[in-house]
Design a protein around this motif. Structure first.
Motif, PDB file in Angstrom:
ATOM      1  N   ARG A  11       0.863  -1.188   0.000  1.00 17.69           N
ATOM      2  CA  ARG A  11       0.000   0.000   0.000  1.00 17.69           C
ATOM      3  C   ARG A  11       0.894   1.231   0.000  1.00 17.69           C
ATOM      4  NH1 ARG A  11      -3.157   0.564   4.933  1.00 17.69           N
ATOM      5  NH2 ARG A  11      -1.391  -0.440   5.968  1.00 17.69           N
ATOM      6  N   ALA A  12       0.272   2.420  -0.066  1.00 20.60           N
ATOM      7  CA  ALA A  12       1.032   3.668  -0.027  1.00 20.60           C
ATOM      8  C   ALA A  12       1.909   3.665   1.228  1.00 20.60           C
ATOM      9  CB  ALA A  12       0.078   4.853  -0.001  1.00 20.60           C
ATOM     10  N   THR A  13       3.172   4.001   1.059  1.00 14.37           N
ATOM     11  CA  THR A  13       4.144   3.914   2.152  1.00 14.37           C
ATOM     12  C   THR A  13       3.781   4.734   3.385  1.00 14.37           C
ATOM     13  OG1 THR A  13       5.855   3.511   0.513  1.00 14.37           O
ATOM     14  CG2 THR A  13       6.597   4.175   2.696  1.00 14.37           C
ATOM     15  N   ILE A  14       3.235   5.926   3.177  1.00 13.41           N
ATOM     16  CA  ILE A  14       2.851   6.761   4.322  1.00 13.41           C
ATOM     17  C   ILE A  14       1.751   6.087   5.143  1.00 13.41           C
ATOM     18  CG2 ILE A  14       1.747   8.941   4.971  1.00 13.41           C
ATOM     19  CD1 ILE A  14       3.309  10.302   2.766  1.00 13.41           C
ATOM     20  N   GLU A  15       0.830   5.428   4.451  1.00 14.05           N
ATOM     21  CA  GLU A  15      -0.236   4.724   5.175  1.00 14.05           C
ATOM     22  C   GLU A  15       0.334   3.564   5.971  1.00 14.05           C
ATOM     23  OE1 GLU A  15      -3.549   3.543   2.759  1.00 14.05           O
ATOM     24  OE2 GLU A  15      -3.505   5.436   1.654  1.00 14.05           O
ATOM     25  N   VAL A  16       1.247   2.825   5.342  1.00 15.21           N
ATOM     26  CA  VAL A  16       1.867   1.697   6.034  1.00 15.21           C
ATOM     27  C   VAL A  16       2.618   2.201   7.263  1.00 15.21           C
ATOM     28  CG1 VAL A  16       3.538  -0.197   5.851  1.00 15.21           C
ATOM     29  CG2 VAL A  16       2.100   0.393   3.890  1.00 15.21           C
ATOM     30  N   ARG A  37       6.933  -3.196  20.741  1.00 14.69           N
ATOM     31  CA  ARG A  37       5.807  -2.447  20.178  1.00 14.69           C
ATOM     32  C   ARG A  37       6.360  -1.232  19.439  1.00 14.69           C
ATOM     33  NH1 ARG A  37       2.477   1.675  22.905  1.00 14.69           N
ATOM     34  NH2 ARG A  37       0.477   1.873  21.845  1.00 14.69           N
ATOM     35  N   ILE A  38       6.030  -1.127  18.164  1.00 14.72           N
ATOM     36  CA  ILE A  38       6.550  -0.046  17.330  1.00 14.72           C
ATOM     37  C   ILE A  38       5.938   1.298  17.741  1.00 14.72           C
ATOM     38  CG2 ILE A  38       6.760   0.820  14.967  1.00 14.72           C
ATOM     39  CD1 ILE A  38       6.494  -2.180  14.074  1.00 14.72           C
ATOM     40  N   VAL A  39       6.791   2.267  18.080  1.00  9.86           N
ATOM     41  CA  VAL A  39       6.285   3.572  18.524  1.00  9.86           C
ATOM     42  C   VAL A  39       6.776   4.744  17.674  1.00  9.86           C
ATOM     43  CG1 VAL A  39       6.048   2.765  20.905  1.00  9.86           C
ATOM     44  CG2 VAL A  39       8.168   3.909  20.195  1.00  9.86           C
ATOM     45  N   GLU A  40       7.753   4.483  16.783  1.00  9.22           N
ATOM     46  CA  GLU A  40       8.287   5.565  15.945  1.00  9.22           C
ATOM     47  C   GLU A  40       8.812   4.997  14.624  1.00  9.22           C
ATOM     48  OE1 GLU A  40      11.532   7.619  17.762  1.00  9.22           O
ATOM     49  OE2 GLU A  40      11.947   8.848  16.008  1.00  9.22           O
ATOM     50  N   VAL A  41       8.437   5.638  13.507  1.00  9.60           N
ATOM     51  CA  VAL A  41       8.857   5.174  12.178  1.00  9.60           C
ATOM     52  C   VAL A  41       9.137   6.362  11.250  1.00  9.60           C
ATOM     53  CG1 VAL A  41       7.453   3.067  12.327  1.00  9.60           C
ATOM     54  CG2 VAL A  41       6.504   5.143  11.290  1.00  9.60           C
ATOM     55  N   GLU A  42       9.772   6.067  10.117  1.00  3.53           N
ATOM     56  CA  GLU A  42       9.977   7.085   9.091  1.00  3.53           C
ATOM     57  C   GLU A  42       9.710   6.453   7.733  1.00  3.53           C
ATOM     58  OE1 GLU A  42      13.392   9.944  11.139  1.00  3.53           O
ATOM     59  OE2 GLU A  42      13.890   8.726   9.398  1.00  3.53           O
ATOM     60  N   ALA A  43       9.038   7.217   6.855  1.00  2.26           N
ATOM     61  CA  ALA A  43       8.712   6.721   5.516  1.00  2.26           C
ATOM     62  C   ALA A  43       9.762   7.204   4.512  1.00  2.26           C
ATOM     63  CB  ALA A  43       7.328   7.217   5.101  1.00  2.26           C
ATOM     64  N   TYR A  44      10.179   6.303   3.619  1.00  3.82           N
ATOM     65  CA  TYR A  44      11.128   6.640   2.548  1.00  3.82           C
ATOM     66  C   TYR A  44      10.459   6.303   1.230  1.00  3.82           C
ATOM     67  CZ  TYR A  44      14.525   7.818   5.997  1.00  3.82           C
ATOM     68  OH  TYR A  44      15.156   8.467   7.027  1.00  3.82           O
ATOM     69  N   LEU A  45      10.165   7.350   0.452  1.00  6.30           N
ATOM     70  CA  LEU A  45       9.243   7.240  -0.666  1.00  6.30           C
ATOM     71  C   LEU A  45       9.778   6.888  -2.053  1.00  6.30           C
ATOM     72  CD1 LEU A  45       6.903  10.185   0.377  1.00  6.30           C
ATOM     73  CD2 LEU A  45       6.893   7.783   1.111  1.00  6.30           C
ATOM     74  N   GLY A  46      10.778   6.038  -2.134  1.00  9.97           N
ATOM     75  CA  GLY A  46      11.201   5.581  -3.458  1.00  9.97           C
ATOM     76  C   GLY A  46      12.339   6.343  -4.097  1.00  9.97           C
ATOM     77  N   GLU A  47      12.588   6.074  -5.358  1.00  4.53           N
ATOM     78  CA  GLU A  47      13.763   6.592  -6.065  1.00  4.53           C
ATOM     79  C   GLU A  47      13.918   8.106  -6.100  1.00  4.53           C
ATOM     80  OE1 GLU A  47      15.614   4.334  -9.567  1.00  4.53           O
ATOM     81  OE2 GLU A  47      13.502   3.768  -9.629  1.00  4.53           O
ATOM     82  N   HIS A  48      12.819   8.859  -6.160  1.00  6.96           N
ATOM     83  CA  HIS A  48      13.003  10.321  -6.206  1.00  6.96           C
ATOM     84  C   HIS A  48      13.173  10.937  -4.833  1.00  6.96           C
ATOM     85  CE1 HIS A  48       9.410   8.892  -8.459  1.00  6.96           C
ATOM     86  NE2 HIS A  48       8.874   8.985  -7.280  1.00  6.96           N
ATOM     87  N   GLU A  91       6.591  -4.379  -6.209  1.00  6.02           N
ATOM     88  CA  GLU A  91       7.963  -4.554  -6.679  1.00  6.02           C
ATOM     89  C   GLU A  91       8.355  -3.446  -7.648  1.00  6.02           C
ATOM     90  OE1 GLU A  91       8.577  -8.546  -7.826  1.00  6.02           O
ATOM     91  OE2 GLU A  91      10.688  -8.285  -8.320  1.00  6.02           O
ATOM     92  N   GLY A  92       9.556  -2.888  -7.447  1.00  5.83           N
ATOM     93  CA  GLY A  92      10.038  -1.844  -8.337  1.00  5.83           C
ATOM     94  C   GLY A  92       9.862  -0.442  -7.776  1.00  5.83           C
ATOM     95  N   HIS A  93       9.021  -0.279  -6.752  1.00  7.41           N
ATOM     96  CA  HIS A  93       8.773   1.038  -6.169  1.00  7.41           C
ATOM     97  C   HIS A  93       9.889   1.535  -5.287  1.00  7.41           C
ATOM     98  CE1 HIS A  93       4.805   3.093  -6.731  1.00  7.41           C
ATOM     99  NE2 HIS A  93       4.763   2.115  -7.620  1.00  7.41           N
ATOM    100  N   ALA A  94      10.668   0.609  -4.724  1.00  9.13           N
ATOM    101  CA  ALA A  94      11.844   0.962  -3.901  1.00  9.13           C
ATOM    102  C   ALA A  94      11.506   1.871  -2.730  1.00  9.13           C
ATOM    103  CB  ALA A  94      12.915   1.596  -4.774  1.00  9.13           C
ATOM    104  N   SER A  95      10.389   1.605  -2.071  1.00  9.55           N
ATOM    105  CA  SER A  95       9.985   2.374  -0.898  1.00  9.55           C
ATOM    106  C   SER A  95      10.103   1.509   0.348  1.00  9.55           C
ATOM    107  CB  SER A  95       8.537   2.831  -1.042  1.00  9.55           C
ATOM    108  OG  SER A  95       8.372   3.563  -2.235  1.00  9.55           O
ATOM    109  N   ALA A  96      10.231   2.160   1.498  1.00 11.66           N
ATOM    110  CA  ALA A  96      10.359   1.406   2.746  1.00 11.66           C
ATOM    111  C   ALA A  96      10.044   2.279   3.942  1.00 11.66           C
ATOM    112  CB  ALA A  96      11.781   0.856   2.875  1.00 11.66           C
TER     113      ALA A  96
END
Length: 183
Positions: A11-16, A37-48, A91-96
């Motif tokens: 799904r969209a990385t920010i939502e995840v 228990r996960i309490v803090e995260v950061e979204a990394y939105l792909g190649e750009h 696959e191919g989106h390179a987000s995490a």
DNA sequence: TGCACGATGAAC
DNA sequence: TTCATCGTGCAC
């Protein structure tokens, strides 16, 4: 406790990222089950996204980010700390999503407020890179008794070199949680 | 083959 | 503010 399915990560990385807050990270090794228990995260939105490792393109290291969702991307930072990400989108989106802090739930010793400390306490290292998070020894699950939570956001940590991408609010954390890393 | 530099954490 | 410590990516 219900293990999170592949569709959760696809799904969209920010939502995840937002939905990962409050979930349980589970790692079984040496006969010991550790849960945080996960309490803090950061979204990394792909190649750009200039702050994302995948902005360098497909390399031996970033290959996992370009792969299918629901896998762990574990890398060494500053030659001494491991950091763990969850690969998102198709696959191919390179987000995490980088896991930055957890609250100890079971068999977790030492501090956990920060990506490096989190991995040390959870016994996460390069062996788990590219590991499938739908496995039975390393996965994320919805706790049996999820608490209501207030989510706050802000700029990501340690990515000032990324220009306009450094200013975007892609860091999410549980408001008031004492295990959130602070700086 | 060499080298500059981190998605950090801890000490000073 | 400085430093420990080493894999990665890119320049020679």
């Amino acid at each position: 406790m219900r293990k999170v399915l592949r569709s959760f990560y696809d799904r969209a990385t920010i939502e995840v990222a937002r939905d990962l807050l409050g979930k349980h990270l589970v790692h079984v090794s040496g006969g010991v089950e550790r849960i945080g228990r996960i309490v803090e995260v950061e979204a990394y939105l792909g190649e750009h996204d200039l702050a994302a490792h995948s902005s360098k393109g497909l390399t031996a290291r970033t290959k996992v980010m370009f792969g299918p969702p629901g896998h762990a991307y574990v890398y060494l930072i500053y030659g001494m700390y491991w950091c763990m990400n969850v690969v998102t989108e198709r696959e191919g989106h390179a987000s995490a999503v980088l896991l930055r802090a957890i609250e100890p739930v079971k068999n977790v010793e030492g501090r956990t407020q920060g990506p490096g400390l989190l991995c040390r306490a959870m016994h996460i290292d390069r062996i788990l890179n590219a590991h499938d998070l739908l496995s039975d020894d390393f996965y994320i699950a919805e706790p049996a008794d999820p608490e209501p939570l207030v989510i706050t956001k802000g700029p990501r940590i340690g990515v000032d070199y990324a220009g306009v991408w450094a200013k975007r609010h892609l860091r999410f954390y549980i408001k008031g949680n004492p295990f959130v890393s602070r700086r």
